[in-house]
Each structure stands twice: as structure tokens, then as C-alpha cells.
Design an enzyme around this catalytic site. Sequence first.
Site, PDB file in Angstrom:
ATOM      1  CG  LEU A 571      -8.767  26.327  23.002  1.00 23.71           C
ATOM      2  CD1 LEU A 571     -10.218  26.653  23.355  1.00 23.71           C
ATOM      3  CD2 LEU A 571      -8.324  25.092  23.786  1.00 23.71           C
ATOM      4  CD  GLU A 573      -5.419  29.553  11.942  1.00 26.32           C
ATOM      5  OE1 GLU A 573      -4.458  28.944  12.428  1.00 26.32           O
ATOM      6  OE2 GLU A 573      -5.329  30.364  11.012  1.00 26.32           O
ATOM      7  N   GLY A 577     -11.020  32.800  12.199  1.00 29.58           N
ATOM      8  CA  GLY A 577      -9.813  33.236  12.885  1.00 29.58           C
ATOM      9  C   GLY A 577      -9.448  32.222  13.941  1.00 29.58           C
ATOM     10  CG  ASP A 721     -19.837  22.513   7.820  1.00 27.09           C
ATOM     11  OD1 ASP A 721     -19.556  21.401   7.346  1.00 27.09           O
ATOM     12  OD2 ASP A 721     -18.992  23.394   8.028  1.00 27.09           O
TER      13      ASP A 721
HETATM   14  P1  AMP Z   1     -13.991  26.677  14.800  1.00 23.13           P
HETATM   15  O1  AMP Z   1     -13.547  27.988  14.337  1.00 23.13           O
HETATM   16  O2  AMP Z   1     -15.261  26.782  15.582  1.00 23.13           O
HETATM   17  O3  AMP Z   1     -14.068  25.648  13.714  1.00 23.13           O
HETATM   18  O4  AMP Z   1     -12.920  26.162  15.862  1.00 23.13           O
HETATM   19  C1  AMP Z   1     -11.645  25.716  15.490  1.00 23.13           C
HETATM   20  C2  AMP Z   1     -11.127  24.734  16.506  1.00 23.13           C
HETATM   21  O5  AMP Z   1     -11.014  25.369  17.770  1.00 23.13           O
HETATM   22  C3  AMP Z   1     -12.054  23.545  16.724  1.00 23.13           C
HETATM   23  O6  AMP Z   1     -11.804  22.516  15.810  1.00 23.13           O
HETATM   24  C4  AMP Z   1     -11.717  23.140  18.153  1.00 23.13           C
HETATM   25  O7  AMP Z   1     -10.614  22.290  18.180  1.00 23.13           O
HETATM   26  C5  AMP Z   1     -11.356  24.459  18.798  1.00 23.13           C
HETATM   27  N1  AMP Z   1     -12.509  24.995  19.528  1.00 23.13           N
HETATM   28  C6  AMP Z   1     -13.451  25.791  19.038  1.00 23.13           C
HETATM   29  N2  AMP Z   1     -14.378  26.087  19.955  1.00 23.13           N
HETATM   30  C7  AMP Z   1     -13.984  25.453  21.094  1.00 23.13           C
HETATM   31  C8  AMP Z   1     -14.529  25.357  22.409  1.00 23.13           C
HETATM   32  N3  AMP Z   1     -15.655  25.983  22.743  1.00 23.13           N
HETATM   33  N4  AMP Z   1     -13.889  24.621  23.326  1.00 23.13           N
HETATM   34  C9  AMP Z   1     -12.762  23.987  22.987  1.00 23.13           C
HETATM   35  N5  AMP Z   1     -12.207  24.016  21.770  1.00 23.13           N
HETATM   36  C10 AMP Z   1     -12.794  24.756  20.818  1.00 23.13           C
END
Ligand code: AMP
Length: 866
Positions: A571, A573, A577, A721
Amino acid sequence: MKVMKVQQMSHHVVFIMLAAAVQCQVNPEMCRYPLGMTGGQIQDEYISASSHWSESTAARFGRLDLDNGDGDGAWCPDIMSEPDGLKEYLQVDLRSLHFITLVGTQGRHADGMGNEFAQRYRIKYSRDGSNWVGWHDRKGRQVIEGNRNAYDVVLKDLEPPIIARYVRFMPVTDHSMIVCMRVELYGCQWLDGLMSYSIPEGHQMIYRGLDVYFNDSVYDGSSAERLTKGLGQLTDGTWGLDDFLHSHIYGMWPGYDYLGWNNKSLPKGYVEMIFEFDRVRNFTSMKVHCNNMFSRGVRMFRQATCYFRSGSDWESDPVTFRPEVDRISQGARFITVPLGDRTASAIKCRFHFSDVWMLLSEVAFQSGSAVYNTSLTSRKHGHPTNLLPGEDPTHKVDDSNTRILIGCLVAIIAILLAIIVIILWRQVWQKMLEKASRRLLDNELSARLAVQTRAFSSLHSSLTSDSGSTSNSTYERIFPLCSDYQEPSRLIRKLPEFAQSMEHLGPSISSRALASSGLDGAPHYAEADIISLQESADSYSIAAVNMNLFAGTDSSMREFPRHKLTFKEKLGEGQFGEVHLCEAEGMQDFLDEDLSIEGNNESPLLVAVKTLREDANKNARNDFLKEIRIMSRLRDPNIVRLLAVCVDTDPLCMITEYMENGDLNQFLCMLRLKESADEDKSRPEEKEGESMVSYSKLIGMAVQIASGMKYLSSLNFVHRDLATRNCLVGKNYTIKIADFGMSRNLYRGDYYRIQGRAVLPIRWMSWESILLGKFTMASDVWAFGVTLWEIMTLCKKQPYSQLSDEQVIENTGEFFRDQGKQVYLPKPLCCPDRVYNDLMLSCWRRNAKQRPSFQDIHTQLMESLA
Ligand code: AMP
């Protein structure tokens, strides 16, 4: 606040003076010394609690703070661990029995940032640490009205006072807000050493049709046939009036002050009382306060026979004392029964009737060095009452005790003077320090912000002419994915006029900055996190976090069997990670009842799995665990829900609900705004093209974010943030706030001042966050303003896209200087004046206190929807 401080000081002085005047006698009006929470005499290890919300709100921070200056810490229970919140307590061990007459409570104000306090609380106490008694006032009420705000100290008299070694403060909460407490106990040592007395229950007299109750209504032991294992009215420091019918002047029933027995109901002709002490003592005397209103059939005892016990058996040779019968004065009085220096840990006394009724209101013992002296002064009349029968009350003076009294007085006055000098000296010193540090800060800021006017005015004109040039960052990017995060300290250092003052911040910054930069000069986000420097005191070792994670705080966060996750797609990064879409088999068993995830009856369920990269260092791992810890506590429709975790083995994973439409930034980027807001309102929703969005939908999204933030602020969490990139979009424009990697709760002394190398989203940050390292709810409000701006512009541009990173920092300086040269984000095209002027701009007010709360923002947005 200052007035209060002076008042409290003068109270103390008055208390001490009064105490000096009456000697070291347990008298509730005199016995009101702070017992060591404020002054630190009670050591941290003797302050404990049922739970705490975070390390910085552990029990040891629950000390009342009269200075009110730097007070941040307080004890805050983890109300989430105890759903009814009723069992939470802060416990103080006084190390020995004390007579406690007064309690003081205060909330957590944290220099105006905290707003947690206990509006109501109860008290429990124990003398031995195992039998606990709930305190109640003389009318049986248990709940004490506590604080109304986070800073004022509220003092409450304990009527009746408590004799205890352990005291628990138990906030009464409806679970809607976090409560925090700082407390102090006031009283003095309980020299009697009396742990309990056992007596027959008092009788009821009917005097000329009036019911007069002589029971022990505040007895804290058990009351079957006899009252046993407790203390009560005989030790409450309140002795009765001459006329036992007159106790109603305190709002209590007639006879309240006395315990009384009727001769006819006790055929043996005496009342037997057993007194148990904390240890074997050498008893010199016992003072018994008796009523002698013989015109109403009440007389003091005619004989007292006392038996002694040091081991298991009562000794056979009692001490017998016969006071002179007083047929003249009907005044109540203390009778001193000499106990002949007998050694005992228990005394059994039989008080023989000399009339139909015998009424006693107080008993006190003198043993060894803990001698009570003659200064038992009637609280009600102010005349000495320690007279032997027949003596003239106006002439009773005990010479030896007077000498002791004078000695005591002189010593106490000397100590008092010394204390006053120390207090005054401390205050003057503190003021000097405060002034000096303020001057330093001002100088430092002025130096840092002495931005070349020319440079900035050109910036100003370039902005106002809206040149449309794009950001041309010369600085390294910290995130692989976006340039929203920058390192303000480096940016500030780049400007020549700032360079010097940055050095002033200390070598640790530059050495750390160098040390932590990676091979390619792009450090790992977590390594560069400013918090890592400051939170060393938080003792978040990995082991500790791992241990605490599922122990006390949230037992509902369960380990999910890793093999039941099936990878579907990547989805995105993030800082820790990758985030994967997975099917989770059997996840239904992990869902809370309140969680409505569409299709949660089906198996398997689609979930997002965030994994910590394998090569993550300690800090990143720690932060990942912290994010889990934080998220596991959050339950709100507009906050992404953590469903389960895989932390038993590496790689660490957190499993969250899946948000089908990804992050809000990407989502909005792909949309176009419908031309007319009015037109939108009249059109049915389904007619909207997939790539079109209406103004009202945008506001609807902002409302949801405001609602999520309102919830966070109610828990005192600062997200730090907030931005569209950190919000996720589900079905039907559902928005949930995510990414708690940078969020912290606010329970810290100095609010994450920037001391080290910071990688921060400078375009979303308030001026005080950038320049002072201050992150508060109000700086989250600032970020919300920027987020709202992003939403209204459909994320087509980065905020301040015309400005380079240096210029953003320079603009921050203008916010600080407040000379009207600061540049605000412009009004988005679709944004009504009202929303821009009243809401967006108010989020960017220089004075953090003048910014709206999330509650205000939410209401305002809802109104703009109507
Ligand atoms: P993060 O590490 O939380 O910043 O997540 C990185 C990216 O993963 C985000 O910008 C979203 O595009 C995707 N993402 C994270 N969490 C979710 C979720 N619960 N459902 C769908 N996409 C997600």
C-alpha cells in the site's frame, strides 16, 4: 497565583505559631503541618499508585506544588486500564501513624498547557497496610469536592481527622476526562501510638422527649456487639461541651460529642475499654475527657481500674485510680489517670459509674518520651480543661510543663525564622533565575531572528505578487517519499545571522547531527527524531516498552498469529517500513464490539499491516513500539484503529483497519472541485463524477479530522504531525487520523524543546514549535489550519510552495517578531471568507492561547456546513 502563595505561606506560619503556642499536642486546630509531599520529606519510594498514564505521570510526581511555577508533573492514572476508574488511587506511606487533619489537592497545569484535575475524590486509609477504611465525614459523605481548575490548591479539612500510616487518594471520575492529582497531607505524628480501642456501643438517652445518641458515629473498626479494631470519636481531637445536649451547635445531633453508657444497661457497674498500641510502651498517664452534668444524671467515673498486657496475658496487678468526686462544678474536664510507668502494648480499663450515666469524649495516652502535656485546650471554649476535680479552672498552671512549653516555643520560633529566611531567599533567587533565563531566551531569539530586512522584504514581495515559483530545496530530504519534512536547526544554522546562536545550543547537537547522518547524508527518520534526545529520562528501553506494552496499559491488544496473514499488495511506505494490504484469517475474534468494519463477519478480513523494516535500529524499533502503545489506547471513529499486533518475533507488525482510499493527500490530489458550492448543495451526491468533489464534502472531511483531534486533545495527546498525508480515507469519504509516529502525550516537563537535530514538517509547524521546540495542542491547531488549507486547495500545492525552506524559517521569525511582515497561506479559491478569516487565520494566531480549541473548530466547521 502569587496571592495564593503568600496566603498559603502565611497559613503555614500561623499554623506553626499556633502549634508552638499549644505545644506538641494533638489538637486538630494546631496539628496541620505539611507531612512531606511538597517538601520532599516523603521519599519517592513511599508514593505509589494503582496505575499511571505514562512514565512522566507516575506516582512520584503526585506532589502538591505550591510554587506553581514549573509544575508539570502530576500523578495521572491510566483510566483506560480500569474501565470504571473507581479503583485508581495514589497512595502515600507516611512511615508511621499520623494524625491527619487536612488534605490538599491540585491538578496538572503545566504552565497553562495541562488541564487535568480531579473534581471529586475519595480517601481511604490504613494503619497497618492491610485493613483499609473509606473515610467519610461526620454525616457519612465519602466524596470530597476537589479541584475546579488545574492550578489552584484546594485544601479540605478532614472532619473527622484520620489516624493512619497509609492514605489513598481515589479520584472519582466519570471516565470522560483524564484526571491528574498532586496532593499533600497535613497533620502531625500520632504520639499516642494507639492503634485501636474496643468498647461497648454507646447507648441512647431520652431526655425530656429528646433523643440523645451517645454512639461512636465515626468509629472505623467493626461494630458487632462491641466496637472492635478501630478508632473513632474518643480519638478525634474533639472534646465535648459542658452541656452534652448542646453539640447540635455543630450541626450534629444532641449528644454527638460524647460516647455514653447507662449504668442500668451494664450490670457489672463499669464500662470496659481495651486499648491496643503499636508497640510495647512505658505508660505514665492517661487523660480521659468526662462530662459531669450531674443535674442530668451524668457524672464522671468514680474509679478507673487498668490492667496491662505486654505479651499474651493480662497482668494480674492493675492500677486503680479514684478521682475526687466533684459535686460543685458541672464543667466537662480531662481527668488524668496515672498509669505508674507500667509497660504494655495493651491496656484494659474499667471505668466505674458513679451515677446513671457516664459520658466520655476523648482519651489520650502519655508514654515514654511521647508525653502529652497540660495544654489540652478546649476547642470550643478556649479555657484549660485539664483540671482535677475541685480545682479552679482559672488558676491551673503546671510549672514543669510551662518550662517545656517555653523551651518548645523558643525552639520553634528559631526554626520558624530560619524557614522564613530560607523561603524568602529561595523566592528571590528563583525570581532572579527566571528573569535571567527569560532575558537569555529573548536575546537568543532576537539574535536568531535578526533576519536581514532586505532579504525578507524581497521574499515578502515575491510572495504577495504570487510568483508561483516552486520550492527549490537545497537541503537533503529525510523522507524517501516526500519533502514535507525538514531539519529546522540546520536551516537556521545556514543563515549567517543564526549561525552563532545555534552554536550556543551546545556541542551535542552538532556532534549528534554529524554522528547520526547516514552514509548518503540522509539519516534515518527515527535517528533524527528530536525526541530521542529528550526522552532518555523516560527510560523507554526496548525491553521495558515490550514488557509494559501489554502488561498494564492495554490488555486488549492481542498478538495475532503471523501465519494467518496473507499478503495481497503493497500500500505504501512510511518512516518505519512498508505498509501491506493483507487478508487476515480469524481477525473477527480480535475486533472490539464497537468496531464496525464492513464485512467483519466474513473471513478473511482485509487489513493494513505496517511492518518495521528488518534493519531498523533501536530508536526506530522503540518508536514503532511507542506508536503501538499510543494507538492501542485510542478509540474514536476518526482515528485509525489498531486491531492487533505481531511483536512476539521480528519483524514487528501492527495491524490496522484498512482504509480503501489511501492517504488523504493522494486522494485529494486526484480530485477536482465542482465549480459552484451552491450548485453542489442542490445536486444529489451520486451525480458527482468520480474525480469531482464538492465544497461541502471537503468541509465534511475537515469536520472529521477536527472531531478526531478533539478526541485526541481530550486525552491530552499532541499529534505533532497533522497533515493530509497522515490522514487516511475509507469508504464514503470517511477520514481517520493516522501516523502517530511523532505523537506524544503531553505529560512532560519541557514539551520537547528542540535540543538536538530535528527533522520536522516545517510547513505545518507553528512558529513556537520551530523556534522554541514547543509542541502543544495549540501547535496541533496550527497544523490543522494548514491541513484545512491543503484540503481546500485539494493538495495541489505544498503549503508555501513559493518559499524555499529557508524562507519558511524566515517567515517563522516574522511570526515571532509580529511586525506585520509574516506571510500567511493565501485564501483558497473555494474557501468562503468566513472560514478563512474566522477559522483558518485564527489557527495561525501568534499567541497560542488565542488559537481556537479543537472543540471550537469542530463547532465552527459544523456551523459552516449548515
Ligand atoms: P505510514 O507509514 O503510516 O505513513 O503509511 C505509508 C502509506 O501507506 C500511507 O501514506 C498510505 O498510503 C498507506 N497506508 C498506511 N496505512 C494504511 C491503511 N490503514 N489503509 C490503507 N493505506 C494505508
